[in-house]
Motif scaffolding. Structure first.
Motif, mmCIF file in Angstrom:
data_model
loop_
_atom_site.group_PDB
_atom_site.id
_atom_site.type_symbol
_atom_site.label_atom_id
_atom_site.label_comp_id
_atom_site.label_asym_id
_atom_site.label_seq_id
_atom_site.Cartn_x
_atom_site.Cartn_y
_atom_site.Cartn_z
ATOM 1 N N ARG A 178 -8.700 143.689 2.138
ATOM 2 C CA ARG A 178 -8.389 142.696 0.939
ATOM 3 C C ARG A 178 -7.260 141.489 1.211
ATOM 4 O O ARG A 178 -7.411 140.545 0.889
ATOM 5 C CB ARG A 178 -7.414 143.602 -0.181
ATOM 6 C CG ARG A 178 -8.635 144.536 -0.734
ATOM 7 C CD ARG A 178 -7.947 145.532 -1.888
ATOM 8 N NE ARG A 178 -8.591 146.563 -2.353
ATOM 9 C CZ ARG A 178 -8.702 147.955 -2.120
ATOM 10 N NH1 ARG A 178 -7.868 148.235 -0.892
ATOM 11 N NH2 ARG A 178 -9.311 148.820 -2.677
ATOM 12 N N GLU A 179 -6.081 142.066 1.772
ATOM 13 C CA GLU A 179 -5.134 141.262 2.294
ATOM 14 C C GLU A 179 -5.303 140.589 3.462
ATOM 15 O O GLU A 179 -5.853 141.021 4.409
ATOM 16 C CB GLU A 179 -4.016 141.798 1.952
ATOM 17 C CG GLU A 179 -3.532 142.598 0.365
ATOM 18 C CD GLU A 179 -2.493 143.209 0.238
ATOM 19 O OE1 GLU A 179 -1.484 143.444 1.406
ATOM 20 O OE2 GLU A 179 -1.986 143.626 -0.823
ATOM 21 N N ARG A 180 -4.329 139.373 3.910
ATOM 22 C CA ARG A 180 -4.316 138.885 5.110
ATOM 23 C C ARG A 180 -3.974 139.672 6.082
ATOM 24 O O ARG A 180 -2.850 140.473 5.986
ATOM 25 C CB ARG A 180 -3.488 137.594 4.997
ATOM 26 C CG ARG A 180 -3.977 136.408 3.949
ATOM 27 C CD ARG A 180 -3.105 135.363 3.801
ATOM 28 N NE ARG A 180 -3.764 134.418 2.792
ATOM 29 C CZ ARG A 180 -4.790 133.413 2.978
ATOM 30 N NH1 ARG A 180 -5.324 133.478 4.070
ATOM 31 N NH2 ARG A 180 -4.968 132.601 2.094
ATOM 32 N N LEU A 181 -4.534 139.588 7.333
ATOM 33 C CA LEU A 181 -4.291 140.505 8.406
ATOM 34 C C LEU A 181 -2.860 140.150 8.993
ATOM 35 O O LEU A 181 -2.672 139.168 9.425
ATOM 36 C CB LEU A 181 -5.294 140.721 9.296
ATOM 37 C CG LEU A 181 -6.827 141.075 8.619
ATOM 38 C CD1 LEU A 181 -7.788 141.109 9.657
ATOM 39 C CD2 LEU A 181 -6.568 142.557 8.085
ATOM 40 N N PRO A 182 -2.167 141.361 9.416
ATOM 41 C CA PRO A 182 -0.840 141.042 10.365
ATOM 42 C C PRO A 182 -1.209 140.539 11.784
ATOM 43 O O PRO A 182 -0.487 139.751 12.412
ATOM 44 C CB PRO A 182 -0.214 142.290 10.298
ATOM 45 C CG PRO A 182 -1.457 143.381 10.070
ATOM 46 C CD PRO A 182 -2.271 142.748 9.226
ATOM 47 N N VAL A 183 -2.310 141.067 12.384
ATOM 48 C CA VAL A 183 -2.807 140.648 13.668
ATOM 49 C C VAL A 183 -3.669 139.432 13.470
ATOM 50 O O VAL A 183 -5.019 140.104 13.004
ATOM 51 C CB VAL A 183 -2.852 141.776 14.422
ATOM 52 C CG1 VAL A 183 -3.609 141.159 16.051
ATOM 53 C CG2 VAL A 183 -2.044 142.864 14.804
ATOM 54 N N PRO A 184 -3.722 138.292 13.896
ATOM 55 C CA PRO A 184 -4.635 137.337 13.538
ATOM 56 C C PRO A 184 -5.888 137.286 14.378
ATOM 57 O O PRO A 184 -5.937 137.734 15.571
ATOM 58 C CB PRO A 184 -3.725 136.070 13.850
ATOM 59 C CG PRO A 184 -2.978 136.307 14.823
ATOM 60 C CD PRO A 184 -2.483 137.827 14.659
ATOM 61 N N SER A 185 -7.005 136.633 13.948
ATOM 62 C CA SER A 185 -8.264 136.693 14.705
ATOM 63 C C SER A 185 -8.836 135.202 14.010
ATOM 64 O O SER A 185 -8.339 134.612 13.123
ATOM 65 C CB SER A 185 -9.055 137.431 14.624
ATOM 66 O OG SER A 185 -9.391 137.994 13.185
ATOM 67 N N HIS A 186 -9.714 134.672 14.643
ATOM 68 C CA HIS A 186 -10.348 133.299 14.422
ATOM 69 C C HIS A 186 -12.009 133.189 14.393
ATOM 70 O O HIS A 186 -12.501 134.108 14.884
ATOM 71 C CB HIS A 186 -9.883 132.433 15.258
ATOM 72 C CG HIS A 186 -8.419 132.127 15.392
ATOM 73 N ND1 HIS A 186 -7.730 131.305 14.559
ATOM 74 C CD2 HIS A 186 -7.586 132.742 16.189
ATOM 75 C CE1 HIS A 186 -6.312 131.359 14.717
ATOM 76 N NE2 HIS A 186 -6.301 132.174 15.744
ATOM 77 N N GLN A 187 -12.254 132.209 13.416
ATOM 78 C CA GLN A 187 -13.938 131.792 13.343
ATOM 79 C C GLN A 187 -13.864 130.550 14.255
ATOM 80 O O GLN A 187 -13.213 129.657 13.830
ATOM 81 C CB GLN A 187 -14.189 131.590 11.990
ATOM 82 C CG GLN A 187 -14.106 132.660 11.058
ATOM 83 C CD GLN A 187 -14.926 133.823 11.138
ATOM 84 O OE1 GLN A 187 -15.614 134.053 12.238
ATOM 85 N NE2 GLN A 187 -15.087 134.843 10.360
ATOM 86 N N LEU A 188 -14.595 130.773 15.352
ATOM 87 C CA LEU A 188 -14.528 129.424 16.347
ATOM 88 C C LEU A 188 -15.678 128.525 16.420
ATOM 89 O O LEU A 188 -16.676 129.272 16.314
ATOM 90 C CB LEU A 188 -14.341 130.004 17.614
ATOM 91 C CG LEU A 188 -13.158 130.852 18.039
ATOM 92 C CD1 LEU A 188 -13.183 131.418 19.648
ATOM 93 C CD2 LEU A 188 -11.839 129.987 17.681
ATOM 94 N N ASP A 189 -15.567 127.189 16.349
ATOM 95 C CA ASP A 189 -16.509 126.295 16.277
ATOM 96 C C ASP A 189 -16.513 126.256 18.058
ATOM 97 O O ASP A 189 -15.433 125.373 18.510
ATOM 98 C CB ASP A 189 -16.384 125.021 15.707
ATOM 99 C CG ASP A 189 -17.489 124.074 15.968
ATOM 100 O OD1 ASP A 189 -17.815 123.969 16.871
ATOM 101 O OD2 ASP A 189 -17.845 123.445 14.770
ATOM 102 N N ARG A 190 -17.433 126.689 18.704
ATOM 103 C CA ARG A 190 -17.461 126.980 19.978
ATOM 104 C C ARG A 190 -17.474 125.444 20.664
ATOM 105 O O ARG A 190 -17.029 125.133 21.886
ATOM 106 C CB ARG A 190 -18.684 127.564 20.625
ATOM 107 C CG ARG A 190 -18.296 129.094 20.540
ATOM 108 C CD ARG A 190 -17.392 129.472 21.588
ATOM 109 N NE ARG A 190 -17.843 129.211 23.027
ATOM 110 C CZ ARG A 190 -18.680 130.308 23.446
ATOM 111 N NH1 ARG A 190 -19.129 131.543 22.929
ATOM 112 N NH2 ARG A 190 -19.222 130.080 24.645
#
Length: 561
Positions: A102-114
């Motif tokens: 539900r909430e923003r995550l403490p450890v980040p990750s990404h959606q990458l435009d390769r």
């Protein structure tokens, strides 16, 4: 004879470029040449698959390669992996069981435009002093460990060039030059295919329903930032937003249940989607005039018999082994692969013998890959079973965050004393970890005929479960080698308790057995051919049982033996 280069990297995609940066970062004087067959910059919304990162690969990009600022500014944040089950309700998204934070995550990750990312990596690699030749087709490699390796390549302006190097690294992806040349390819029984395309428009599943209660589960905009999985038996459909404003749409399907010929062209893929994901088809079909590309990958899983050689050659990325995109692990394996390889090359450049390290790293890499095969193999048939998949996804996250991520962020994979302690024999924690996961995956398959419940209108947040919160937040915690070993052993003990409580609930639902039955998580079976041995009997744990029940949908028969 002096080499032209210390390292020649064949292939300038994600694996090769990140390796070049990591090597230069660790040893700035290293002379590196990258040969990339693509003749120009990668296009925005590039044709490559692999836009979604998870925690281990994200840590590598952000912390190891120091791309944090670039990723935050130029790429999209990712709001976790998000799953939609309840296959009987595929035309009404708010009725599907939804799993995701539900909430923003403490450890980040990404959606990458390769495409955008790889152009940035080329810029950074050149700026660090590496030489990159675009439009370079590698023709052959002559391996001479006692002298120097030679790489022969051609360009449009020069058809026959040869360079020498101390090290040669194959990062040619599925072209897999060294694997084909030296014959160390290994088959893997995982008949799954993928097709994908980019639409030059934003697609937000939040717009697929006007139900106010469903809309209120998350902050506005967060659903779109997740890696969306729409699931049923034998397949999942992905939706991934890109920083360019485009959206990646993919179908990944078991070829035995959904033949490749049903999805291998755009019009066929859309017809398949109309049948299997009607709401997605309804929302995507008006956007077909904005499709940027369409790509296919048949039987994409492949294994490898070799990764690193003390004779100063190696493979990285998909030139070695690739399993499945379901949990977005591609960047994870690149991260581990490059980290082992960087360690070997730097040690060799500094005059150290690398025979022991090369052998240990290769065995560890291949064993880790093999331990993840059961997570995917034969599991696409489970994807139409809501309760199984909810439990399985939470289990798979627990084992991933609890041990592999922790080892990587604490440099455990390049510490021989840590590896020896964790993987030296069948009773060590690393080996038991693999055995425990393998047994749990077998139980999921046994359970399949009995998960027949039609569950609907439920929202499940992994961070409502204490052990998942603890594992996730612990990823970036730093430990000494001795503390790391202790932490891995503690996490394994917790995983054993989780497995035992999951099994008690499954057995209760299938057989009506009491909730206090003894369970050995390493031998547990729903249908044992004979009485099971209980070498490691895990006693019932009330607190862990309460946590596991957060993800349990069936009524529990509260009986005791």
């Amino acid at each position: 004879m002096k080499p032209d280069y210390d390292v020649v990297i064949m292939g300038g995609g994600l694996a090769g470029l990140t390796l070049s940066l990591q090597l230069k970062q660790e040893r700035p004087e290293t002379q590196i040449l990258i040969l990339e067959k693509r003749g120009e910059s990668a296009p925005t919304a590039a044709h490559k698959v692999g836009e979604s990162t998870v925690e281990l690969g994200t840590y590598y990009l952000r912390e190891v390669l120091d791309l944090k600022g670039y990723l935050d500014e130029k790429q999209l944040p990712k709001h976790g992996l998000r799953f939609f089950f309840s296959p009987r309700h595929k035309d009404t998204i708010e009725k599907r069981v939804e799993l995701g934070p539900r909430e923003r995550l403490p450890v980040p990750s990404h959606q990458l435009d390769r495409g955008t990312l790889e152009n940035e990596l080329i810029h950074r690699s050149r700026k660090s002093g590496n030489e990159i030749i675009l439009g370079a087709k590698v023709e052959d490699v002559t391996l001479s460990p006692d002298t120097l390796h030679e790489v022969r390549f051609s360009t449009d302006t020069n058809k026959d060039q040869t360079v020498s190097a101390k090290w040669v690294v194959d990062a040619t992806s599925r072209h897999a030059l060294l694997k084909r040349k030296l014959g160390f390819a290994k088959e893997i029984e995982h008949n799954v295919n993928a097709v994908w395309f980019r639409v030059d428009r934003e697609i937000d599943v939040t717009d697929w329903s006007s139900d106010e209660k469903w809309q209120s589960f998350l902050e506005p905009g967060l659903r779109r930032l997740g890696t969306i999985h729409l699931m049923d038996k034998g397949y999942w459909v992905w939706l991934i937003p890109l920083s360019s404003g485009a959206t990646s749409v993919g179908i990944v399907a078991d070829g035995d249940l959904h033949p490749f010929t049903e999805i291998n062209r755009l019009e066929r893929a859309m017809s398949w989607m109309e049948k299997h994901e009607p709401l997605a088809h309804q929302m995507i079909s008006p956007l077909l005039d904005h499709v940027l590309d369409f790509k296919v990958l048949k039987h994409y899983a492949h294994n490898s018999g070799r990764i690193y050689s003390a004779e100063k050659w190696a493979v990285t990325g998909e030139s070695g082994a690739f399993l499945d995109p379901f949990y977005s692990p591609g960047t994870d394996f690149i991260s581990m692969n490059n980290t082992w390889l960087t360690d070997l090359i730097i040690r060799d450049m500094n005059g150290e013998s690398i025979e022991l390290h090369a052998s240990v790293y290769e065995k560890t890499h291949l064993a880790l890959f093999d331990s993840w095969i059961p997570v995917y193999q034969n599991k696409y048939q489970l994807m139409g079973s809501t309760q199984i998949m909810v439990i399985k996804i939470f289990w798979d996250w627990a084992i991933y965050w609890g041990i592999p991520c922790l080892l990587f962020t604490n440099k455990g994979y390049t510490n021989l004393s840590v590896l020896k302690r964790l993987f030296s024999n069948d009773e060590s924690a690393g080996r038991r970890f693999g055995a425990l996961n393998n047994q749990m995956q077998k139980v999921f398959l046994e359970w399949l005929p009995y998960d027949t419940g039609d569950f609907t209108e439920r929202y499940i947040d992994p961070f409502d479960i204490q052990f998942l919160r603890e594992f996730h937040r612990g990823i970036e915690e730093q430990f000494s080698p001795r503390e790391l070993i202790t932490k891995v052993e503690e996490n394994l003990e917790k995983l054993e308790k989780i497995a035992a409580e999951i099994f008690r609930l499954i057995s209760n639902q299938v057989h009506g057995t009491p909730m206090d039955i003894p369970v050995d998580p390493y031998t547990m079976q729903l249908f044992p051919e004979e009485n099971q041995s209980l070498k490691t009997s895990i006693a019932p744990d009330k607190e862990m049982n309460e946590q596991v029940r957060v993800m349990w949908f069936y009524p529990v028969k509260e009986t005791v033996s």
